[in-house]
Design a protein around this motif. Structure first.
Motif, PDB file in Angstrom:
ATOM      1  N   ARG A   1      78.022  59.030  49.218  1.00  0.00           N
ATOM      2  CA  ARG A   1      77.752  59.416  47.830  1.00  0.00           C
ATOM      3  C   ARG A   1      76.273  59.723  47.638  1.00  0.00           C
ATOM      4  NH1 ARG A   1      78.113  54.595  43.913  1.00  0.00           N
ATOM      5  NH2 ARG A   1      76.208  54.218  45.110  1.00  0.00           N
ATOM      6  N   ASN A   2      75.411  58.879  48.198  1.00  0.00           N
ATOM      7  CA  ASN A   2      73.967  59.098  48.063  1.00  0.00           C
ATOM      8  C   ASN A   2      73.538  60.389  48.768  1.00  0.00           C
ATOM      9  OD1 ASN A   2      73.784  56.705  46.651  1.00  0.00           O
ATOM     10  ND2 ASN A   2      73.247  55.482  48.458  1.00  0.00           N
ATOM     11  N   ILE A   3      74.165  60.656  49.913  1.00  0.00           N
ATOM     12  CA  ILE A   3      73.864  61.900  50.631  1.00  0.00           C
ATOM     13  C   ILE A   3      74.274  63.104  49.780  1.00  0.00           C
ATOM     14  CG2 ILE A   3      74.514  63.321  52.625  1.00  0.00           C
ATOM     15  CD1 ILE A   3      74.733  60.714  54.242  1.00  0.00           C
ATOM     16  N   ARG A   4      75.426  62.994  49.142  1.00  0.00           N
ATOM     17  CA  ARG A   4      75.900  64.095  48.298  1.00  0.00           C
ATOM     18  C   ARG A   4      74.949  64.331  47.123  1.00  0.00           C
ATOM     19  NH1 ARG A   4      81.257  63.930  44.455  1.00  0.00           N
ATOM     20  NH2 ARG A   4      81.077  66.047  43.617  1.00  0.00           N
ATOM     21  N   TYR A   5      74.519  63.247  46.462  1.00  0.00           N
ATOM     22  CA  TYR A   5      73.594  63.387  45.334  1.00  0.00           C
ATOM     23  C   TYR A   5      72.286  64.025  45.776  1.00  0.00           C
ATOM     24  CZ  TYR A   5      76.651  60.430  42.472  1.00  0.00           C
ATOM     25  OH  TYR A   5      77.713  59.929  41.774  1.00  0.00           O
ATOM     26  N   THR A   6      71.783  63.590  46.933  1.00  0.00           N
ATOM     27  CA  THR A   6      70.533  64.143  47.464  1.00  0.00           C
ATOM     28  C   THR A   6      70.687  65.637  47.755  1.00  0.00           C
ATOM     29  OG1 THR A   6      69.969  61.998  48.437  1.00  0.00           O
ATOM     30  CG2 THR A   6      68.818  63.941  49.292  1.00  0.00           C
ATOM     31  N   PHE A   7      71.819  65.991  48.396  1.00  0.00           N
ATOM     32  CA  PHE A   7      72.068  67.392  48.730  1.00  0.00           C
ATOM     33  C   PHE A   7      72.154  68.251  47.461  1.00  0.00           C
ATOM     34  CE2 PHE A   7      75.127  70.868  49.321  1.00  0.00           C
ATOM     35  CZ  PHE A   7      74.515  71.565  50.359  1.00  0.00           C
ATOM     36  N   ASN A   8      72.881  67.746  46.448  1.00  0.00           N
ATOM     37  CA  ASN A   8      73.014  68.503  45.200  1.00  0.00           C
ATOM     38  C   ASN A   8      71.661  68.700  44.515  1.00  0.00           C
ATOM     39  OD1 ASN A   8      75.739  68.684  45.595  1.00  0.00           O
ATOM     40  ND2 ASN A   8      76.295  67.061  44.166  1.00  0.00           N
ATOM     41  N   THR A   9      70.816  67.650  44.573  1.00  0.00           N
ATOM     42  CA  THR A   9      69.482  67.749  43.977  1.00  0.00           C
ATOM     43  C   THR A   9      68.638  68.795  44.691  1.00  0.00           C
ATOM     44  OG1 THR A   9      69.563  65.419  43.338  1.00  0.00           O
ATOM     45  CG2 THR A   9      67.387  66.472  43.391  1.00  0.00           C
ATOM     46  N   LEU A  10      68.679  68.761  46.024  1.00  0.00           N
ATOM     47  CA  LEU A  10      67.932  69.747  46.810  1.00  0.00           C
ATOM     48  C   LEU A  10      68.462  71.162  46.567  1.00  0.00           C
ATOM     49  CD1 LEU A  10      67.581  67.821  50.209  1.00  0.00           C
ATOM     50  CD2 LEU A  10      65.801  68.241  48.495  1.00  0.00           C
ATOM     51  N   LEU A  11      69.774  71.270  46.371  1.00  0.00           N
ATOM     52  CA  LEU A  11      70.362  72.579  46.109  1.00  0.00           C
ATOM     53  C   LEU A  11      69.879  73.140  44.767  1.00  0.00           C
ATOM     54  CD1 LEU A  11      72.362  74.750  47.072  1.00  0.00           C
ATOM     55  CD2 LEU A  11      74.176  73.499  45.861  1.00  0.00           C
ATOM     56  N   VAL A  12      69.789  72.269  43.762  1.00  0.00           N
ATOM     57  CA  VAL A  12      69.303  72.702  42.445  1.00  0.00           C
ATOM     58  C   VAL A  12      67.842  73.155  42.541  1.00  0.00           C
ATOM     59  CG1 VAL A  12      68.713  71.895  40.122  1.00  0.00           C
ATOM     60  CG2 VAL A  12      70.934  71.327  41.119  1.00  0.00           C
ATOM     61  N   ILE A  13      67.034  72.376  43.280  1.00  0.00           N
ATOM     62  CA  ILE A  13      65.623  72.742  43.450  1.00  0.00           C
ATOM     63  C   ILE A  13      65.494  74.076  44.176  1.00  0.00           C
ATOM     64  CG2 ILE A  13      63.468  72.087  44.610  1.00  0.00           C
ATOM     65  CD1 ILE A  13      64.254  69.158  44.084  1.00  0.00           C
ATOM     66  N   PHE A  14      66.333  74.271  45.186  1.00  0.00           N
ATOM     67  CA  PHE A  14      66.303  75.525  45.941  1.00  0.00           C
ATOM     68  C   PHE A  14      66.653  76.705  45.042  1.00  0.00           C
ATOM     69  CE2 PHE A  14      68.718  78.713  48.365  1.00  0.00           C
ATOM     70  CZ  PHE A  14      67.750  79.114  49.273  1.00  0.00           C
ATOM     71  N   ILE A  15      67.722  76.543  44.258  1.00  0.00           N
ATOM     72  CA  ILE A  15      68.125  77.616  43.338  1.00  0.00           C
ATOM     73  C   ILE A  15      67.010  77.908  42.337  1.00  0.00           C
ATOM     74  CG2 ILE A  15      69.755  78.207  41.497  1.00  0.00           C
ATOM     75  CD1 ILE A  15      71.884  76.656  43.074  1.00  0.00           C
ATOM     76  N   TRP A  16      66.349  76.844  41.870  1.00  0.00           N
ATOM     77  CA  TRP A  16      65.233  77.018  40.934  1.00  0.00           C
ATOM     78  C   TRP A  16      64.112  77.831  41.570  1.00  0.00           C
ATOM     79  CZ3 TRP A  16      63.473  76.596  36.113  1.00  0.00           C
ATOM     80  CH2 TRP A  16      62.075  76.559  35.913  1.00  0.00           C
ATOM     81  N   ARG A  17      63.742  77.423  42.780  1.00  0.00           N
ATOM     82  CA  ARG A  17      62.601  78.083  43.420  1.00  0.00           C
ATOM     83  C   ARG A  17      62.910  79.548  43.766  1.00  0.00           C
ATOM     84  NH1 ARG A  17      57.930  76.542  42.576  1.00  0.00           N
ATOM     85  NH2 ARG A  17      57.257  77.546  44.532  1.00  0.00           N
ATOM     86  N   VAL A  18      64.144  79.820  44.187  1.00  0.00           N
ATOM     87  CA  VAL A  18      64.481  81.158  44.671  1.00  0.00           C
ATOM     88  C   VAL A  18      64.813  82.107  43.533  1.00  0.00           C
ATOM     89  CG1 VAL A  18      66.126  82.477  46.059  1.00  0.00           C
ATOM     90  CG2 VAL A  18      65.223  80.312  46.916  1.00  0.00           C
TER      91      VAL A  18
END
Length: 551
Positions: free
Chosen positions: A500-517
């Protein structure tokens, strides 16, 4: 020699037995006998029983039940095929060491002495039974239970025909030579006539005359047979249901020579009560689906939430089978009786409900080393299902295999998913629609039992509590199929929290990536983002103010 005595032989034998024989004669002439003559267990006392498919899932449960609930049974002859690297004796020995036989072992440590293995091969002429064994069987067998069959849905037609039809013909031929045979019970399937929506407890005309089909396929090579198979099976989904329908016809042709009963179970699952709840030993059918969902591998499945999932516990099937054997031998029906062993029309449970209870169970009792957190969903929409297969199956499998390659390991996840999709695809036909099975003979048989026999050989599915059964089923896959220890559940739960923690971390990184790109590079995207964030902030402020006023 035919197992059925002529009328004059019956009369001579009964006259010798005096007054008791006269009463018996009346029963035979009427075609019925009083069920009060003997209980089910008493009937099997002193009897010699032949079982095919005894090393399979249902066969093992049948052997165990006979030994435990009919302890006075004389002998169980089981047809066993030697496998590569494993002798017939070794297979039987391994079977008897199974946890399934623990209760029998406690009551009778020497139970194995009643099990007599006979070397046999269903694909060979005469079932490859030696002349000495044929002489033994024809001289002592009282009841035959024919459980052996191939249950693979994608079995090549020739092989399915050999195992399910020709082998049945040869066993019936052997049965007709048995001097003391009283009943022949054939295990079919409730889906033998799945091309019909309403299925009565009758033997329907076969799609083709079995003898003609067998003769026609003899000269064809496998390639030709494979090409014409879809046209032959017609509106049936696979070779399994097709050949099972043909086998019923073959059995019916012998109903005036042998006392016959046919059992039609639906989707056979883990045990309900006996010898203990949740026993299962294979990945077939729903078991493999449950395990894949519990491991987090299966995330989507095409099925109808409202369709009835016609699961039937294996101990219910076996109790009905043994009771049908008793009834067939004692009452000697003039024609073969068919028993639709199903739950849908009596105590229905739906695929959507199964999804909910399976997920809930595996979250409470997680499997070890899960790939992801259990979170499978059922949909009847093809496009939605394909979308989730791409997003939740193929993409994660590609990423995981890429990681394995980079770390010097052999990729495997995509192969696992491909096998899973093939298995799920074979089940779609049965999980996307309903059937209406008549169960009058099953109800009639239940009414013939004494109160004690109803407890000992219980097949009354009205008593089945589905949520409890599914819970035990899931635990059974964990304990008996995967051999996982229940004491390790805390560690498995900790693993799920880690996922679950891995999933939350991945989703957070995905949001940051979408923001930056995307968002950070576009003024319009930033304006939309700020507008959405401001709305959320205003909503939270309003919610807090409302909560303060309320307090």
């Amino acid at each position: 020699m035919s197992m059925e005595l002529s009328d004059s032989q019956d009369l001579d034998r009964l006259e010798e037995q005096g007054e008791e024989g006269t009463t018996r004669l009346t029963d035979i002439c009427s075609g019925t006998e009083s069920s009060s003559m003997a209980s089910v267990a008493e009937y099997y006392a002193g009897k010699s029983v032949l079982i095919t498919g005894a090393t399979g899932f249902m066969g093992k449960v049948l052997v165990e039940k006979l030994l435990r609930s009919c302890p006075e049974v004389k002998a169980l002859y089981i047809l066993v095929r030697p496998k590569a690297g494993q002798s017939m004796q070794q297979r039987v020995s391994d079977m008897m060491k199974c946890k399934l036989f623990d209760r029998v072992r406690e009551d009778n440590p020497d139970f194995h002495q009643k099990i007599i293995a006979i070397s046999s091969e269903l694909t060979q002429p005469g079932l490859a039974i030696s002349p000495e064994d044929v002489e033994t069987l024809t001289g002592c067998i009282n009841i035959v239970f024919h459980c052996a069959a191939t249950i693979r849905f994608d079995e090549p037609l020739k092989h399915a025909l050999q195992l399910n039809v020709i082998a049945t013909q040869q066993l019936l031929s052997l049965a007709q030579q048995m001097n003391h045979l009283e009943a022949f019970i054939h295990i079919s399937t409730a889906y033998a006539n799945c091309n019909r929506k309403h299925i009565d407890e009758v033997i329907y005309p076969p799609p083709v005359e079995p003898k003609k089909l067998i003769e026609s396929l003899e000269w064809m090579d496998d390639g030709i047979v494979r090409d014409i198979t879809p046209r032959l099976i017609g509106d049936r989904p696979n070779t399994y249901t097709y050949t099972k329908a043909l086998a019923e016809c073959v059995v019916q042709q012998e109903q005036h020579k042998i006392n016959i009963g046919i059992i039609r179970p639906s989707i056979v699952g883990a045990s309900w009560q006996e010898p203990f709840p949740g026993w299962i030993d294979n990945f077939n059918g729903p078991s493999g689906v449950f395990i894949a969902a519990g491991k987090g591998i299966l995330r989507t499945m095409r099925a109808s939430n409202d369709a009835v999932a016609d699961l039937i516990p294996v101990d219910v099937v076996i109790n009905l089978t043994l009771t049908a054997g008793w009834y067939t031998a004692v009452h000697r029906p003039k024609t073969a009786l068919v028993y639709n062993c199903t739950t849908g029309g009596i105590n229905p449970f739906h695929w959507g409900e199964i999804e909910h209870h399976v997920m809930s169970s595996f979250k409470r009792n997680p499997l070890e080393q899960a790939f992801r957190r259990p979170n499978a969903n059922i949909t009847s929409n093809y496009l939605i299902n394909q979308y989730w297969i791409l997003v939740s199956h193929k993409f994660p499998a590609f990423i995981y295999d890429l990681f394995l390659r980079l770390s010097g390991q052999k990729p495997q996840m995509m192969r696992i998913f491909n096998r899973l999709h093939k298995a799920i695809g074979l089940l779609e036909y049965f999980s996307s629609q309903d059937w209406d099975w008549n169960s009058e003979n099953m109800n009639m048989l239940l009414s013939q039992l004494t109160p004690e026999d109803r407890k000992t050989f219980n097949f009354d599915v009205r008593q089945l509590n589905w949520p409890e059964y599914i819970e035990n089923y899931c635990i059974g896959t964990k304990k008996y199929v995967l051999n996982e220890d229940m004491s390790d559940i805390p560690a498995a739960r900790q693993h799920l929290r880690k996922l679950r923690n891995i999933r939350y971390t991945f989703n957070t990184l995905l949001v940051i990536f979408i923001w930056r790109v995307f968002i950070a590079r576009s003024q319009m995207a930033r304006n939309i983002w700020y507008f959405v964030v401001s709305l959320c902030f205003k909503f939270l402020s309003y919610f807090r103010a409302s909560s303060t006023l309320t307090n």
